[in-house]
Design an enzyme around this catalytic site. Structure first.
Site, PDB file in Angstrom:
ATOM      1  N   LEU A   1      -6.671  -3.739  -4.425  1.00  0.00           N
ATOM      2  CA  LEU A   1      -6.323  -2.399  -3.912  1.00  0.00           C
ATOM      3  C   LEU A   1      -6.817  -2.860  -2.031  1.00  0.00           C
ATOM      4  CD1 LEU A   1      -8.675   0.697  -4.966  1.00  0.00           C
ATOM      5  CD2 LEU A   1      -6.402  -0.421  -5.715  1.00  0.00           C
ATOM      6  N   ASP A   2      -5.478  -3.166  -1.916  1.00  0.00           N
ATOM      7  CA  ASP A   2      -5.358  -3.855  -0.175  1.00  0.00           C
ATOM      8  C   ASP A   2      -5.448  -2.729   1.398  1.00  0.00           C
ATOM      9  OD1 ASP A   2      -3.871  -6.365   1.910  1.00  0.00           O
ATOM     10  OD2 ASP A   2      -2.391  -4.136   2.526  1.00  0.00           O
ATOM     11  N   ALA A   3      -6.723  -3.831   1.806  1.00  0.00           N
ATOM     12  CA  ALA A   3      -6.520  -3.243   3.055  1.00  0.00           C
ATOM     13  C   ALA A   3      -7.282  -1.492   2.606  1.00  0.00           C
ATOM     14  CB  ALA A   3      -5.860  -2.741   4.230  1.00  0.00           C
TER      15      ALA A   3
END
Length: 581
Positions: free
Chosen positions: A239-241
């Site tokens: 889960l990016d950023a």
């Protein structure tokens, strides 16, 4: 509806009620929950996932790479990657994180134009599925923002069509003074739409427009995207950023409670769809905030160990492990069902925010100056008080470890291998960047072409050139690859290196960094001790409590330890993995 399905339904309603309290009418929660369950296709689950189950063991090692880190005229890059892994990684590495492989407009993939397609220059979904038949595949869920060139955002400008209401807007007159973000560019992007001027929230860049999860259609769309990835063989979700996902005017808009609740909901749906799937949160923030993403073993299965890269780098360039030890002793053991994701190099730089409170300003400045002298770049952010502070160091790890604070020396390769021997021994799952596996140096040509600091560590190898380098045993690339495979071959056979095996930090002085690992069944112990200095060091065997009645061996050198001698000499940057088998 059976008991498991009913339990899932109630859990989803609970998560949604917490997220959308005051946004969605209570009477509509039931239909929203059913829509989420239908979208993930988990209507008829027969059992609930077991809590506190480890979906990993000592054999799990993840290669981190772009889809086009290896290129040729003969095959698509994803096919070249698969072939390289089959030739050089099989039996050593069992997973691969393919960084965003979707059509994109900037940030080397993290400004996604279309989440449902594979970038045709890389390959197609069949190539991802082929990789997943031999390796666990991690994919990025770029969940905070998408590209300004996406169909969604173009529909936002037209005020009609799918995505037209997907984006977070604010007013320049709003109080945004508390907002925490890792960039110095203006937060709001002025955008002309058919309904007039809108100011779109952009945490990272004006080509990366932030999504508005207050709109339930955004949530359902991402649940649909997750389902597609699962169907295509992906079972590790990065889960990016994600820390920036939920925004509220007048707040910091980072780590907000509703962000955590969204993660709980997504995990609940994912693990019901595929029980062995893993959620990993990418939250490049101070250490204690990062730890909060474990939740109560109900959020991320794994969190990136963001403090490790700057602290280990600092250890090896100063020749003193004081700060690394202090941090490690403060880290809680990951409970079963959760694990740390360890890495010391990646496609991004070496983040400095996770070192805040662990290294003082003087140490950080010394580290920044040393890396600059080794050819690295520095990216900056605006601090809360308006002061400009270093955000990350951009440099290839092989070049970052070419010397110490006193300058380059002859120990670069040994220092580099020492860093990886330490990482491989630590509690957690190791993530190995492809350019560390291959000892790739700074790419100044790409840096000059893109004018983006991170490009310095995002080299693209022509497969013919790489093959030539690896065929000559004296090149740094061939030597490091051989040494790395030697360490990995040992690591994946040691039960004491299970990601959740017991770990204690040893007190051996400033120049010897040591940990003790014990397997979950308590049958094996491994003492990992590294000389982090450029001078020989004496290890007193009494300090690690070796029992003379047992037979001890150093796995790395495959030599027997003479406990009766009382001491052993460690060469500069030598690591020993001492075990009773």
């Amino acid at each position: 509806m059976n008991n498991a399905s009913e339990h899932l339904h109630q859990r989803v309603i609970h998560h949604l009620s917490t997220i959308y309290d005051g946004i969605v009418e209570p009477d509509d929660m039931e239909s929203l929950a059913q829509a989420a369950i239908d979208t993930m296709r988990v209507n008829d689950v027969e059992t609930s996932p077991e809590a506190f189950i480890n979906h990993w063991d000592e054999q799990d090692v993840i290669l981190i790479t772009y889809g086009d880190s290896l290129i040729s005229d003969a095959k698509k890059p994803l096919q070249e990657l698969h072939g390289f892994m089959q030739e050089h990684c099989k039996g050593y590495i069992n997973g691969v994180h393919v960084l965003p492989f979707f059509p994109y407009s900037s940030d080397d993939g993290f400004a996604v134009i279309d989440y449902s397609s594979v970038n045709e220059s890389l390959g197609d979904w069949c190539d991802i599925e082929a990789l997943s038949s031999d390796y666990r595949v991690m994919a990025d869920l770029v969940i905070n923002h998408c590209s300004s060139r996406s169909a969604w955002f173009q529909n936002f400008i037209k005020c009609d069509g799918p995505g037209h209401d997907f984006f977070y807007t604010a007013s320049p007159d709003d109080d945004l003074s508390q907002v925490v973000r890792p960039r110095t560019s203006p937060l709001l992007r002025e955008t002309e739409t058919l309904k007039g001027t809108q100011h779109v929230w952009c945490t990272f860049s004006h080509d990366q427009v932030d999504l508005d999860f207050r709109n339930t259609k955004v949530l359902l769309t991402f649940i649909s995207i997750i389902r597609q990835y699962l169907d295509s063989g992906v079972n590790l979700f990065r889960l990016d950023a994600v820390a920036f996902l939920w925004k509220e005017v007048g707040s910091t808009s980072i780590n907000l409670p509703k962000t955590h609740e969204v993660i709980r909901l997504l995990r609940c749906l994912i693990e019901h769809a595929q029980p062995d799937a893993v959620v990993i949160t990418e939250t490049n923030i101070p250490n204690q905030q990062n730890l909060s993403y474990f939740g109560n073993a109900n959020e991320a299965h794994c969190i990136y160990n963001f403090s490790l890269p700057p602290l280990l780098l600092n250890t090896l360039v100063t020749g003193n492990c004081r700060y690394l030890k202090q941090w490690l002793m403060s880290m809680p053991p990951a409970r079963n069902g959760t694990a740390y994701f360890n890495f010391i190099a990646s496609h991004d730089g070496i983040g400095l925010r996770p070192a805040e409170g662990l290294l003082n300003d003087e140490e950080i400045n010394q580290l920044v100056n040393t890396m600059s002298s080794f050819g690295g770049c520095v990216s900056w952010r605006n601090a809360e008080n308006g002061q400009r502070k270093p955000y990350e160091i951009n440099i290839a790890l092989y070049d970052a470890l070419q010397g110490t604070v006193n300058g380059p020396d002859r120990w670069g390769e040994d220092r580099f291998m020492c860093a990886h021997a330490i990482m491989f021994a630590l509690e957690g799952i190791p993530g190995l960047y492809i350019h560390s596996l291959l000892a790739t140096g700074n790419d100044y040509e790409k840096l000059e072409n893109t004018q983006h600091n991170r490009s310095i560590n995002r080299h693209r190898w022509q497969i013919e050139d790489l093959t030539s380098q690896l065929a000559r045993s004296h090149t740094q690339h061939a030597k490091v690859l051989a040494r790395m495979k030697h360490l990995l071959a040992l690591r994946i056979k040691q039960k004491a290196f299970h990601p959740n095996a017991t770990q204690f930090t040893l007190q051996l002085g400033g120049q010897l960094f040591g940990i003790w690992r014990q397997s979950l069944d308590r049958e094996q112990s491994v003492f990992s001790v590294s000389n982090v200095s450029d001078q020989e060091q004496v290890l007193n065997l009494a300090d690690i409590n070796l029992i003379d009645l047992q037979s001890w061996v150093d796995l790395i050198s495959n030599s027997t330890i003479d406990v009766s001698a009382g001491t052993m000499i460690l060469a500069p940057y030598q690591t020993v993995w001492i075990t009773n088998r």
